[in-house]
Design a protein around this motif. Structure first.
Motif, PDB file in Angstrom:
ATOM      1  N   LEU A 230       0.823  -1.199   0.000  1.00 12.39           N
ATOM      2  CA  LEU A 230       0.000   0.000   0.000  1.00 12.39           C
ATOM      3  C   LEU A 230       0.863   1.257   0.000  1.00 12.39           C
ATOM      4  CD1 LEU A 230      -2.421  -1.179   2.817  1.00 12.39           C
ATOM      5  CD2 LEU A 230      -2.932  -1.174   0.377  1.00 12.39           C
ATOM      6  N   GLU A 231       0.214   2.408  -0.176  1.00 13.49           N
ATOM      7  CA  GLU A 231       0.909   3.660   0.066  1.00 13.49           C
ATOM      8  C   GLU A 231       1.491   3.609   1.471  1.00 13.49           C
ATOM      9  OE1 GLU A 231       0.033   8.479   0.440  1.00 13.49           O
ATOM     10  OE2 GLU A 231      -1.559   7.095  -0.187  1.00 13.49           O
ATOM     11  N   ALA A 232       2.752   3.946   1.596  1.00 10.29           N
ATOM     12  CA  ALA A 232       3.454   3.724   2.867  1.00 10.29           C
ATOM     13  C   ALA A 232       3.620   5.020   3.636  1.00 10.29           C
ATOM     14  CB  ALA A 232       4.822   3.113   2.607  1.00 10.29           C
ATOM     15  N   PHE A 233       3.482   4.923   4.966  1.00 15.14           N
ATOM     16  CA  PHE A 233       3.790   6.062   5.818  1.00 15.14           C
ATOM     17  C   PHE A 233       5.286   6.085   6.111  1.00 15.14           C
ATOM     18  CE2 PHE A 233       2.099   2.560   8.449  1.00 15.14           C
ATOM     19  CZ  PHE A 233       3.183   2.290   9.258  1.00 15.14           C
ATOM     20  N   SER A 234       5.812   7.276   6.351  1.00 15.19           N
ATOM     21  CA  SER A 234       7.227   7.430   6.665  1.00 15.19           C
ATOM     22  C   SER A 234       7.552   6.680   7.952  1.00 15.19           C
ATOM     23  CB  SER A 234       7.569   8.910   6.829  1.00 15.19           C
ATOM     24  OG  SER A 234       8.934   9.070   7.149  1.00 15.19           O
TER      25      SER A 234
END
Length: 253
Positions: free
Chosen positions: A121-125
């Motif tokens: 998925l779109e990844a968080f920092s």
């Protein structure tokens, strides 16, 4: 530089003495977590476990991931963002290579998650993953299995890659992933031996969730859990999960 092992797992070396874990899960017929968790980033609430069973482990009982969509969820609140260790024991299923080299089962994505925060998925920092990659040498058709520990900075991944490894199916392997900002490295250890490292690229996120197995999110924003390839947990038996707020293998002084 990367440090590689080939063929077999080395014998155990002891970590630096005197370290005490800030979190443990012994899997003695239960898991040490809440009943449900909510991800602020992915906006979903899930049960803390899925498709697991308790079996003989390294010490007493262990927990078995029974299916590709199995997971155990934890808060990342125990993580020291700038230095720490996640250590656990793992023994794969005896037929794991048949499973993870099957193109239909794996949806042609030959990768399996031991630890995970973001899946595909779109990844968080500050996200991270510890995965197995199941490849084939295009010249010799020999199977090549790599293990990776990666961290996401918000812009790019840093990968510590151990190439050409074989996990024994009749005994447990100790796996440790380490991040150390002072040293400037992320590292991967098997049975106490450093097998890979790369540059430190981010502080780890301690306001989200992590998983044994794969992050199951995706339903809210993508209309599909485990988006986009389906579930890819690394099935097998896990035991003695420990989180430290230090690099347990750093040299004293």
């Amino acid at each position: 530089m990367f440090l590689f092992i080939s063929g077999c797992i080395p014998k155990t070396n002891p970590p630096t003495q005197g370290n005490t874990p800030v979190f443990v899960d012994h899997f003695e017929n239960k898991t040490n977590n809440e009943n449900k968790y909510t991800s602020p980033f992915y906006g979903e609430t899930i049960d803390s476990i899925r498709n697991i069973s308790f079996v003989n482990g390294k010490v007493g009982k262990g927990v078995h991931l029974d299916a590709l969509n199995s997971y155990i969820c934890y808060s990342t609140q125990y993580l020291n963002p700038t230095e720490g260790t996640i250590k656990f024991y793992f023994k794969p299923n005896s037929d794991y290579q048949l499973t993870y080299y099957d193109s239909t089962t794996m949806n042609n994505r030959f990768e399996a998650f031991l630890l995970d925060t973001v899946g595909w998925l779109e990844a968080f920092s500050g996200g991270f993953s510890n995965v197995m990659l199941f490849g084939v040498d295009q010249n010799t058709q020999e199977k090549i299995i790599n293990m990776i520990f990666g961290t996401w900075s918000g812009y790019s991944w840093s990968y510590a890659i151990a190439e050409s490894i074989t996990l024994p199916t009749d005994q447990f392997t100790e796996i440790a992933v380490i991040w150390n900002k002072t040293e400037g490295k992320i590292k991967l250890y098997l049975n106490g031996i450093k097998v890979a490292e790369n540059d430190y690229n981010t502080d780890l996120n301690n306001g989200e969730l992590f998983f044994i197995g794969q992050n199951p999110f995706g339903q809210k924003y993508y209309g599909m859990a485990y988006w986009p390839y389906g579930p890819h947990a690394m099935m097998g038996t896990y035991d003695e999960l420990e989180i430290y707020d230090v690099d347990i293998y750093k040299l004293p002084g």
